[in-house]
Design a protein around this motif. Structure first.
Motif, PDB file in Angstrom:
ATOM      1  N   LYS A 100       0.843  -1.215   0.000  1.00 29.45           N
ATOM      2  CA  LYS A 100       0.000   0.000   0.000  1.00 29.45           C
ATOM      3  C   LYS A 100       0.876   1.262   0.000  1.00 29.45           C
ATOM      4  O   LYS A 100       0.542   2.252  -0.646  1.00 29.45           O
ATOM      5  N   VAL A 101       1.974   1.197   0.763  1.00 28.87           N
ATOM      6  CA  VAL A 101       2.879   2.355   0.812  1.00 28.87           C
ATOM      7  C   VAL A 101       3.417   2.639  -0.593  1.00 28.87           C
ATOM      8  O   VAL A 101       3.385   3.773  -1.086  1.00 28.87           O
ATOM      9  N   LEU A 102       3.884   1.581  -1.243  1.00 32.12           N
ATOM     10  CA  LEU A 102       4.475   1.756  -2.572  1.00 32.12           C
ATOM     11  C   LEU A 102       3.424   2.262  -3.557  1.00 32.12           C
ATOM     12  O   LEU A 102       3.705   3.127  -4.392  1.00 32.12           O
ATOM     13  N   SER A 103       2.204   1.745  -3.420  1.00 28.50           N
ATOM     14  CA  SER A 103       1.185   2.177  -4.392  1.00 28.50           C
ATOM     15  C   SER A 103       0.746   3.629  -4.150  1.00 28.50           C
ATOM     16  O   SER A 103       0.356   4.322  -5.085  1.00 28.50           O
ATOM     17  N   ALA A 104       0.856   4.112  -2.884  1.00 36.16           N
ATOM     18  CA  ALA A 104       0.523   5.530  -2.621  1.00 36.16           C
ATOM     19  C   ALA A 104       1.433   6.437  -3.448  1.00 36.16           C
ATOM     20  O   ALA A 104       1.015   7.514  -3.902  1.00 36.16           O
ATOM     21  N   PHE A 105       2.658   6.013  -3.648  1.00 39.08           N
ATOM     22  CA  PHE A 105       3.584   6.798  -4.478  1.00 39.08           C
ATOM     23  C   PHE A 105       3.324   6.525  -5.962  1.00 39.08           C
ATOM     24  O   PHE A 105       3.271   7.439  -6.776  1.00 39.08           O
ATOM     25  N   ALA A 106       3.145   5.236  -6.304  1.00 39.19           N
ATOM     26  CA  ALA A 106       3.002   4.864  -7.719  1.00 39.19           C
ATOM     27  C   ALA A 106       1.775   5.546  -8.342  1.00 39.19           C
ATOM     28  O   ALA A 106       1.860   6.079  -9.448  1.00 39.19           O
ATOM     29  N   PHE A 107       0.639   5.562  -7.610  1.00 39.50           N
ATOM     30  CA  PHE A 107      -0.577   6.160  -8.157  1.00 39.50           C
ATOM     31  C   PHE A 107      -0.399   7.657  -8.436  1.00 39.50           C
ATOM     32  O   PHE A 107      -1.104   8.244  -9.242  1.00 39.50           O
ATOM     33  N   ARG A 108       0.526   8.277  -7.741  1.00 35.80           N
ATOM     34  CA  ARG A 108       0.745   9.731  -7.939  1.00 35.80           C
ATOM     35  C   ARG A 108       1.953   9.989  -8.826  1.00 35.80           C
ATOM     36  O   ARG A 108       2.433  11.118  -8.898  1.00 35.80           O
ATOM     37  N   ASP A 109       2.472   8.927  -9.410  1.00 35.08           N
ATOM     38  CA  ASP A 109       3.591   9.056 -10.328  1.00 35.08           C
ATOM     39  C   ASP A 109       4.842   9.636  -9.663  1.00 35.08           C
ATOM     40  O   ASP A 109       5.577  10.418 -10.257  1.00 35.08           O
ATOM     41  N   ILE A 110       5.037   9.259  -8.407  1.00 39.03           N
ATOM     42  CA  ILE A 110       6.230   9.720  -7.683  1.00 39.03           C
ATOM     43  C   ILE A 110       7.240   8.574  -7.671  1.00 39.03           C
ATOM     44  O   ILE A 110       6.923   7.470  -7.216  1.00 39.03           O
ATOM     45  N   SER A 111       8.450   8.836  -8.162  1.00 31.52           N
ATOM     46  CA  SER A 111       9.461   7.768  -8.212  1.00 31.52           C
ATOM     47  C   SER A 111      10.152   7.620  -6.866  1.00 31.52           C
ATOM     48  O   SER A 111      10.473   8.619  -6.206  1.00 31.52           O
ATOM     49  N   LEU A 112      10.394   6.368  -6.491  1.00 27.79           N
ATOM     50  CA  LEU A 112      11.205   6.113  -5.304  1.00 27.79           C
ATOM     51  C   LEU A 112      12.654   5.984  -5.764  1.00 27.79           C
ATOM     52  O   LEU A 112      12.931   5.373  -6.791  1.00 27.79           O
ATOM     53  N   THR A 113      13.584   6.568  -4.993  1.00 21.28           N
ATOM     54  CA  THR A 113      14.995   6.414  -5.363  1.00 21.28           C
ATOM     55  C   THR A 113      15.692   5.436  -4.426  1.00 21.28           C
ATOM     56  O   THR A 113      16.796   4.988  -4.702  1.00 21.28           O
ATOM     57  N   LYS A 114      15.046   5.120  -3.294  1.00 23.28           N
ATOM     58  CA  LYS A 114      15.711   4.203  -2.363  1.00 23.28           C
ATOM     59  C   LYS A 114      14.702   3.644  -1.376  1.00 23.28           C
ATOM     60  O   LYS A 114      13.795   4.355  -0.926  1.00 23.28           O
ATOM     61  N   ILE A 115      14.861   2.359  -1.041  1.00 17.99           N
ATOM     62  CA  ILE A 115      14.094   1.788   0.071  1.00 17.99           C
ATOM     63  C   ILE A 115      15.031   0.877   0.848  1.00 17.99           C
ATOM     64  O   ILE A 115      15.817   0.137   0.258  1.00 17.99           O
ATOM     65  N   GLU A 116      14.986   1.015   2.146  1.00 24.72           N
ATOM     66  CA  GLU A 116      15.931   0.301   3.006  1.00 24.72           C
ATOM     67  C   GLU A 116      15.165  -0.156   4.243  1.00 24.72           C
ATOM     68  O   GLU A 116      14.366   0.598   4.793  1.00 24.72           O
ATOM     69  N   SER A 117      15.380  -1.388   4.670  1.00 19.73           N
ATOM     70  CA  SER A 117      14.724  -1.798   5.921  1.00 19.73           C
ATOM     71  C   SER A 117      15.779  -2.046   6.985  1.00 19.73           C
ATOM     72  O   SER A 117      16.870  -2.517   6.690  1.00 19.73           O
TER      73      SER A 117
END
Ligand SMILES: O=C(O)C(=O)C[C@]1(C(=O)O)C=C[C@@H](O)C=C1
Length: 423
Positions: A322-339
């Motif tokens: 859901k987090v990733l889709s909140a960005f994807a639906f708004r056409d916002i690119s992620l540059t990094k994800i780290e856990s």
């Protein structure tokens, strides 16, 4: 790291959590860094209140000279309070403390025009170069640990910190991700620094004589294949920073040891360059973040990046989706994800009927996305994410480093921060 510990207190003066700095006189950083955190806080208060005028005479407490202690405040109405009037030196109103003014509270440096920038390592470290790229003409303040650089800014000893967060070959520098969460500083910018490693040794030493190679673990990892290809199958030893490894060889006249460090470190510590460009990839780049006590105001007239960290209480992978889709639906690119493991709740127990109890790791997720917090798309994405996360913090919204990788800033050329916005 034993060797690194051994050089503490030798040639390169750095800020430490404990111990003393021996930096040359003339700067606030030059003054002693005391032994404990509370001493340090006291020193910090002293640093920010000292000026170039001679110190006032030591105040008298109950008629006694009080030369080395800070006096406890007098209790109002008590005899001390009356005699406490004596605490104000009689002569010279010029010695009285000056009230704080608005300009003291502004994000601009308190210590004059030169910005003081904390970095981890000793002079010649890549982090020092990154501080210079981020803030040309700054006074770079060496610190012996990342944590000290954070504290130097929090305690107003430095104005900014510049710290590495990831490298194109070695990956994330996890310690700094954890510290970003533990401290309250804001990311106000980023710089990407091409890292060009050299193999350094004492003058006259030949490669065949080497018994070990020492450097920062990231630097060793970035050169692993090249060293093996060069036939250098000798012991590798981790050091606090690359330049510190070079300094160690010079300080102890080690003829069987080489360091991986910068050409500037070779110059500073009188070593020869045995091999130039020993990183496994010519495009070896480290990304640093610039940290300040105050955030900058996000803008939309230039490319911005925003860094957030979040955690959730719900089970399964659907939250991350859901987090990733909140960005994807708004056409916002992620540059990094780290856990990273959740410090306060590292393990979740899940009772599975008839099967037993499963133990899942709990994580904090660090995400960088390519939009400014002034952009309504970013605001809406975070509002949506907040609905299904238990924790959400914006670490900073800041201009992206758009300088070409091979363009080292030359004197007078606009820096990363000048080009974008002074963070
Ligand atoms: O040791 C140094 O010179 C540093 O500045 C540290 C550091 C790092 O932490 O990754 C910075 C850049 C290089 O990737 C290698 C080491």
């Amino acid at each position: 790291m034993e060797a690194a510990a051994a050089i503490r207190g030798t040639a390169a003066p750095r800020m430490r959590l404990a111990g003393r700095s021996s930096r040359g006189s003339g700067t606030a950083a030059a003054r002693a860094i005391p032994a404990s955190r509370s001493d340090w806080q006291t020193a910090c208060a002293i640093l920010s209140s000292t000026n170039d005028t001679p110190a006032p005479p030591a105040p008298k407490v109950n008629g006694q000279n009080n030369n080395n202690k800070l006096a406890a405040p007098a209790v109002p109405g008590s005899e001390d309070a009356v005699s406490g009037l004596d605490l104000v030196p009689a002569a010279g109103a010029g010695n009285l403390p000056r009230p704080l003014s608005i300009s003291d509270l502004s994000p601009a440096p308190l210590h004059g025009a030169q910005l003081r920038v904390a970095y981890q390592g000793v002079p010649g470290a890549y982090s020092e170069a990154a501080a210079g790229k981020a803030y040309p003409g700054c006074e770079a303040i060496p610190c012996d640990q990342f944590e000290v650089a954070f504290q130097a800014v929090e305690l107003w000893i430095a104005d900014r910190a510049v710290l590495p967060v990831e490298n194109s070959l070695g990956g994330s520098i996890h310690r700094n991700y954890d510290l970003l969460l533990r401290h309250r500083l804001h990311i106000v910018g980023e710089v990407q620094l091409p890292v060009h490693h050299c193999l350094l040794a004492l003058p006259g030493v030949r490669r065949e004589l080497l018994a070990r190679v020492i450097s920062h673990p990231q630097a060793l990892a970035q050169c692993e294949h090249t060293l093996t290809r060069m036939g250098l199958n000798v012991a590798r030893e981790a050091f606090d920073d690359t330049a510190g490894a070079a300094e160690h060889i010079a300080a102890h006249a080690l003829r069987d040891t080489a360091a991986i460090a910068s050409a500037r470190a070779a110059e500073l510590y009188g070593l020869q360059v045995l091999a130039d460009g020993v990183q496994d990839d010519a495009g070896n780049v480290t990304r640093f973040v610039m940290l300040a006590r105050e955030p900058i105001i996000p803008r939309t007239d230039r490319p911005f990046k925003t860094s957030i960290v979040l955690a959730h209480d719900l089970e399964g992978t659907s939250v991350l989706f859901k987090v990733l889709s909140a960005f994807a639906f708004r056409d916002i690119s992620l540059t990094k994800i780290e856990s990273r493991p959740h410090r306060h709740r590292p393990i979740r127990l899940v009772d599975d009927a008839n099967i037993g109890t499963a133990k899942h790791f709990e994580y904090m997720f660090y995400i960088d996305f390519q939009a400014s917090m002034a952009d309504v798309r970013a605001q809406n994405a975070l509002a949506e994410i907040q609905e299904f996360t238990s924790f959400l913090r914006v670490l900073g919204s800041y201009p992206m480093d758009m300088t070409p990788w091979d363009a080292a800033p030359s004197p007078g050329s606009p820096s990363a921060s000048d080009q974008q916005q002074r963070g």
